[in-house]
Write an enzyme that holds these catalytic residues in place. Structure first.
Site: not given
Ligand code: NDP
Ligand code: MG
Length: 328
Positions: A49, A108, A134, A195, A227, A252
């Site tokens: 569009r 999709h 993308g 997702e 954090e 660690s």
């Protein structure tokens, strides 16, 4: 069973020679995919569009038309619009020009799987889905490689649907990294599940809870941000490179022990049971129904949630912190 991974050498572009590919939509995926297809020597036009996307496509040198005109001209119609608009745009501007033997394509499978688009029997219906945003897809293509992808064939009228999907994948650089073949149902359900449960939903709530618990206990928001949000990238990068064990080697022993002991305490097995319910809700169409109703009624809740997130202290402090650490 191992899924076969399809690479460049197994795919031939010749099925696309002389074909006009209309990329419908010129947003995140549309722009990236159209540029890659053109760089691979294919005849690409854009259907979108009027507005900023239209202008961007013209600026990039594409023949840019309305969705209807592009669909009329094209042999392959590759729909890269926001998922919630596929149904109405398809009915009004694509279906009338979908003559026998054309190919309808997407990245999709949502709309084909949940019946928003019901194509005629005499066209091919395929999916070519880069597993990447993308910008990253385009960047890796320009570097001479590509991101991985999925292909699927929903309907094969011409007998060439699979060849066409693979050729498009190759032209986008996806077969350089590797392509997996699946069904549109698998891609759609798996994508929505990932997702909603892990990548976006799941991860975002985990970060927000972590930030909230620390700040509500009086810890400085700057430290809580570092954090619980900033450092997630460092952890994910390590997993991306070498898996969870590689990440565990780098952190660690204390952090690794905490992972084993506290992970299951804060995400108990009931979370997995909820994920199973979430998968069922996706597979039986419940989620699609809910989301389409929301989108069609003006997406008021979506907009309200977007706005509320902008007020979250983690977002406010995050914006300030990211600015402070920008390269001057
Ligand atoms: P974007 O929102 O980035 O782009 C959508 C494009 O469609 C824009 O150019 C927009 O133009 C245009 N558009 C919107 N409404 C209409 C309309 N009614 N008529 C004509 N054009 C319209 O979407 P994405 O690129 O993110 O997604 C496209 C598809 O790719 C979806 O199916 C998505 O699921 C899939 N996909 C997305 C991935 C991602 O990482 N983003 C990854 C893999 C697949 P305007 O500027 O005018 O709004
Ligand atoms: Mg996804």
């Amino acid at each position: 069973m191992d899924m076969p991974i399809i690479h460049d050498n197994a795919v031939d572009l010749s099925v696309l020679s002389g074909k006009v590919i209309a990329v419908i939509g010129y947003g995140s995926q549309g722009r990236a995919q159209a540029l890659c297809l053109r760089d691979s020597g294919l005849n690409v036009i854009i259907g979108v569009r009027k507005g900023p996307s239209f202008d961007a496509a013209v600026e990039d040198g594409f023949k840019t038309l309305s969705v209807a005109d592009a669909s009329k001209e094209a042999d392959i119609i590759h729909i890269l619009l926001p998922d919630e608009t596929h149904g109405p745009v398809y009915k009004a501007e694509i279906a009338p020009y979908l003559t026998a033997g054309k190919t309808l394509s997407c990245s999709h499978g949502f709309n084909f799987v949940f019946g928003e688009i019901v194509p005629p029997k005499d066209v091919d219906v395929i999916m070519v889905a880069p597993k990447s945003p993308g910008t990253e897809e385009r960047k890796r293509f320009v570097e001479g490689f590509g991101v991985p992808g999925l292909i699927a064939v929903k309907q094969d009228y011409t007998g060439k649907a699979r060849e066409t999907a693979l050729a498009i994948a190759k032209a986008e650089g996806l077969t350089r990294a590797g392509v997996l073949e699946c069904t549109m149902e698998q891609e759609t359900y798996e994508d929505l599940f990932g997702e909603q449960n892990v990548l976006c939903g799941g991860c975002v709530d985990l970060m927000k809870y972590g930030f909230e618990v620390l700040t509500e206990a009086g810890y400085p928001p700057e430290m809580a941000y570092f954090e619980c949000i900033h450092e997630l990238k460092l952890i994910v990068d390590l997993i991306y490179e070498g898996g969870i064990q590689k990440m565990n080697q780098v952190i660690s022993n204390t952090a690794e022990w905490g992972e084993y002991i506290n992970g299951p305490r804060i995400l108990p097995i009931e979370v997995k049971e909820r994920m199973k319910k979430s998968l069922k809700f996706i597979e039986d169409g419940g989620f699609a129904k809910e989301w389409m109703a929301e989108a069609r009624s003006g997406a008021k809740n979506l907009k309200a949630k977007r706005e509320a997130l902008g007020q979250h202290p983690a977002e406010i402090v995050g914006a300030r912190i990211r600015k402070m650490f920008e390269k001057k």
